[in-house]
Design a protein around this motif. Structure first.
Motif, PDB file in Angstrom:
ATOM      1  N   ALA A 107       0.824  -1.199   0.000  1.00  0.00           N
ATOM      2  CA  ALA A 107       0.000   0.000   0.000  1.00  0.00           C
ATOM      3  C   ALA A 107       0.862   1.254   0.000  1.00  0.00           C
ATOM      4  CB  ALA A 107      -0.925   0.004   1.217  1.00  0.00           C
ATOM      5  N   ASP A 108       0.459   2.219  -0.812  1.00  0.00           N
ATOM      6  CA  ASP A 108       1.215   3.457  -0.956  1.00  0.00           C
ATOM      7  C   ASP A 108       0.932   4.449   0.160  1.00  0.00           C
ATOM      8  OD1 ASP A 108       3.053   3.984  -3.248  1.00  0.00           O
ATOM      9  OD2 ASP A 108       1.423   3.032  -4.343  1.00  0.00           O
ATOM     10  N   GLY A 113       8.539  -1.536   2.917  1.00  0.00           N
ATOM     11  CA  GLY A 113       8.957  -1.949   1.581  1.00  0.00           C
ATOM     12  C   GLY A 113      10.146  -1.165   1.060  1.00  0.00           C
ATOM     13  N   HIS A 114      11.057  -1.861   0.391  1.00  0.00           N
ATOM     14  CA  HIS A 114      12.258  -1.312  -0.278  1.00  0.00           C
ATOM     15  C   HIS A 114      12.646   0.071   0.278  1.00  0.00           C
ATOM     16  CE1 HIS A 114       8.859   0.238  -2.582  1.00  0.00           C
ATOM     17  NE2 HIS A 114       8.766  -0.851  -3.316  1.00  0.00           N
ATOM     18  N   ALA A 115      13.265   0.052   1.451  1.00  0.00           N
ATOM     19  CA  ALA A 115      13.435   1.266   2.252  1.00  0.00           C
ATOM     20  C   ALA A 115      14.293   2.357   1.622  1.00  0.00           C
ATOM     21  CB  ALA A 115      14.003   0.901   3.627  1.00  0.00           C
ATOM     22  N   ASP A 116      15.181   2.031   0.715  1.00  0.00           N
ATOM     23  CA  ASP A 116      15.936   3.079   0.024  1.00  0.00           C
ATOM     24  C   ASP A 116      15.684   3.028  -1.483  1.00  0.00           C
ATOM     25  OD1 ASP A 116      17.337   0.763  -0.450  1.00  0.00           O
ATOM     26  OD2 ASP A 116      19.285   1.512   0.197  1.00  0.00           O
ATOM     27  N   LEU A 117      14.422   2.905  -1.830  1.00  0.00           N
ATOM     28  CA  LEU A 117      14.016   2.806  -3.241  1.00  0.00           C
ATOM     29  C   LEU A 117      14.506   3.982  -4.067  1.00  0.00           C
ATOM     30  CD1 LEU A 117      12.225   1.208  -5.300  1.00  0.00           C
ATOM     31  CD2 LEU A 117      10.330   2.709  -4.620  1.00  0.00           C
ATOM     32  N   ILE A 118      14.741   5.105  -3.422  1.00  0.00           N
ATOM     33  CA  ILE A 118      15.174   6.318  -4.115  1.00  0.00           C
ATOM     34  C   ILE A 118      16.446   6.092  -4.937  1.00  0.00           C
ATOM     35  CG2 ILE A 118      16.571   7.152  -2.170  1.00  0.00           C
ATOM     36  CD1 ILE A 118      14.385   9.334  -4.476  1.00  0.00           C
ATOM     37  N   VAL A 164       0.984   8.568   0.621  1.00  0.00           N
ATOM     38  CA  VAL A 164       1.094   9.959   0.190  1.00  0.00           C
ATOM     39  C   VAL A 164       0.380  10.765   1.264  1.00  0.00           C
ATOM     40  CG1 VAL A 164       0.631  11.698  -1.576  1.00  0.00           C
ATOM     41  CG2 VAL A 164       1.059   9.326  -2.264  1.00  0.00           C
ATOM     42  N   LYS A 165       1.139  11.504   2.048  1.00  0.00           N
ATOM     43  CA  LYS A 165       0.579  12.211   3.199  1.00  0.00           C
ATOM     44  C   LYS A 165      -0.641  13.040   2.803  1.00  0.00           C
ATOM     45  CE  LYS A 165       2.060  15.039   7.159  1.00  0.00           C
ATOM     46  NZ  LYS A 165       2.073  14.027   8.200  1.00  0.00           N
ATOM     47  N   GLY A 166      -1.714  12.853   3.553  1.00  0.00           N
ATOM     48  CA  GLY A 166      -2.940  13.589   3.298  1.00  0.00           C
ATOM     49  C   GLY A 166      -3.841  12.967   2.264  1.00  0.00           C
ATOM     50  N   ALA A 167      -3.413  11.838   1.670  1.00  0.00           N
ATOM     51  CA  ALA A 167      -4.211  11.238   0.596  1.00  0.00           C
ATOM     52  C   ALA A 167      -4.397   9.732   0.762  1.00  0.00           C
ATOM     53  CB  ALA A 167      -3.584  11.549  -0.763  1.00  0.00           C
ATOM     54  N   VAL A 168      -3.291   8.965   0.791  1.00  0.00           N
ATOM     55  CA  VAL A 168      -3.407   7.510   0.886  1.00  0.00           C
ATOM     56  C   VAL A 168      -2.423   6.989   1.932  1.00  0.00           C
ATOM     57  CG1 VAL A 168      -4.241   7.193  -1.464  1.00  0.00           C
ATOM     58  CG2 VAL A 168      -1.802   7.163  -1.051  1.00  0.00           C
ATOM     59  N   TYR A 169      -2.849   5.907   2.614  1.00  0.00           N
ATOM     60  CA  TYR A 169      -2.067   5.407   3.737  1.00  0.00           C
ATOM     61  C   TYR A 169      -2.015   3.883   3.740  1.00  0.00           C
ATOM     62  CZ  TYR A 169      -2.663  10.125   5.577  1.00  0.00           C
ATOM     63  OH  TYR A 169      -2.647  11.486   5.739  1.00  0.00           O
ATOM     64  N   PRO A 170      -0.835   3.303   4.040  1.00  0.00           N
ATOM     65  CA  PRO A 170      -0.743   1.851   4.247  1.00  0.00           C
ATOM     66  C   PRO A 170      -1.117   1.554   5.696  1.00  0.00           C
ATOM     67  CG  PRO A 170       1.434   2.826   4.387  1.00  0.00           C
ATOM     68  CD  PRO A 170       0.471   3.953   4.136  1.00  0.00           C
ATOM     69  N   GLY A 189       4.092  -1.395   3.617  1.00  0.00           N
ATOM     70  CA  GLY A 189       3.995   0.043   3.423  1.00  0.00           C
ATOM     71  C   GLY A 189       5.136   0.539   2.558  1.00  0.00           C
ATOM     72  N   SER A 190       4.825   1.267   1.491  1.00  0.00           N
ATOM     73  CA  SER A 190       5.854   1.732   0.565  1.00  0.00           C
ATOM     74  C   SER A 190       5.630   3.180   0.156  1.00  0.00           C
ATOM     75  CB  SER A 190       5.875   0.871  -0.701  1.00  0.00           C
ATOM     76  OG  SER A 190       6.307  -0.450  -0.428  1.00  0.00           O
ATOM     77  N   VAL A 191       6.738   3.852  -0.133  1.00  0.00           N
ATOM     78  CA  VAL A 191       6.692   5.205  -0.683  1.00  0.00           C
ATOM     79  C   VAL A 191       7.153   5.136  -2.133  1.00  0.00           C
ATOM     80  CG1 VAL A 191       7.648   7.537  -0.575  1.00  0.00           C
ATOM     81  CG2 VAL A 191       7.094   6.324   1.542  1.00  0.00           C
ATOM     82  N   HIS A 192       6.243   5.439  -3.046  1.00  0.00           N
ATOM     83  CA  HIS A 192       6.574   5.542  -4.467  1.00  0.00           C
ATOM     84  C   HIS A 192       6.443   6.979  -4.966  1.00  0.00           C
ATOM     85  CE1 HIS A 192       5.407   1.190  -4.249  1.00  0.00           C
ATOM     86  NE2 HIS A 192       6.431   1.069  -5.075  1.00  0.00           N
TER      87      HIS A 192
END
Length: 283
Positions: free
Chosen positions: A81-82, A166-171, A84-90, A105-108
């Motif tokens: 689950a993505d 999820g993939h903590a340093d995906l950046i 995006v603060k204020g919009a979607v939450y895992p 929980g992932s940040v894309h």
């Protein structure tokens, strides 16, 4: 051999194979646990997220596979689950209506914070998309962009209720192609150290994700050996996942993941079972 993988995608989101094809491959390779983790940004989504209207079908199909493989392999139904603060939450508080067995929980997406509208682009898309994200969202201020990513990851981990980071340093996924930051710089190492501390304090599990290697984008796992060192130093627990989008990658680079974990000082990983998370020796 580690015979557990909790990060698996199928045709319900952006994967290439059906859940049954993925499960058959996992059984053939000796797996004892397989977790399905459809991308979701509920109640929103993009072309690579599972549509909200398909979640019931997805759940039914995964549950039917639980019965088919009972006694041979434990199967679990969940989401990546993505955030995006204020919009979607895992978060189980958001996804409880679907009764998942687990949540990654992932940040894309990392919005720019600009007052004027800016495109919402992923930090791990194709090279051109990531270049566009840096340019259009952060005016090519690479340091600001990377720091914004880790800030979002820390916020997600501290504030949301889920199981696996999820993939903590995906950046770093497109850094090999774009060289937009120095992974040995002091400020970057400070970011991964602080992020590892937040993850460990949260009690959430960190996955060692081999998906970047499988798709030829990176030379090592997520998170990096240095970040894994900080995670281990702070008492965090790990699991190993392939982030497989096709059946041939169901256990991609697991040997590399094990070696990297050992070099960081880990002696065990967590595997999910019907009885919950259990420790499995790395040796």
């Amino acid at each position: 051999m580690i015979l557990c993988n909790m990060h698996t995608h199928t045709v319900f989101c952006d994967g290439k194979n059906t859940p049954e094809e993925m499960a058959d491959e996992a059984v053939n390779r000796g797996f004892k646990t397989l977790g399905f983790s459809a991308h979701t940004a509920y109640p929103f989504g993009s072309s690579w997220h599972i549509p909200a209207g398909k979640i019931a079908e997805y759940k039914t199909e995964i549950n039917s596979l639980k019965d088919k493989y009972k006694g041979t392999m434990d199967i679990f139904y969940g989401f990546e689950a993505d955030y995006v603060k204020g919009a979607v939450y895992p978060d189980y508080r958001v996804l409880s209506r679907f009764s998942p067995d687990f949540i990654i929980g992932s940040v894309h997406y990392v919005p720019s914070g600009k007052k004027e509208p800016a495109p919402l682009l992923t930090v791990d898309g194709e090279t051109e998309e990531v270049a566009g994200w840096l340019s259009e969202c952060f005016d090519n201020n690479e340091k600001q962009a990377v720091k914004a990513y880790f800030k979002a990851l820390r916020e997600m981990t501290a504030e949301c209720r889920f199981d696996i980071v999820g993939h903590a340093d995906l950046i770093k996924k497109r850094n090999k192609a774009l060289s937009f930051f120095n992974e040995n710089s002091g400020w970057y190492r400070k970011e991964i150290k602080e992020t590892a501390e937040v993850i460990a304090l949260s009690g959430k599990i960190t996955e060692i994700n081999t998906g970047g290697i499988a798709r030829g984008a990176t030379d090592d796992v997520y998170p990096s050996p240095e970040m894994l060192f900080y995670l281990r130093k702070n008492g965090a627990e790990i699991t190993i996942s392939s982030d497989a989008h096709s059946r041939e990658n169901i256990d991609a680079a697991f040997d590399t993941a094990v070696k990297t974990a050992q070099e960081a000082g880990f002696t065990s990983v967590l595997c999910f079972t019907r009885e919950g998370w259990i420790k499995t020796p790395l040796a």
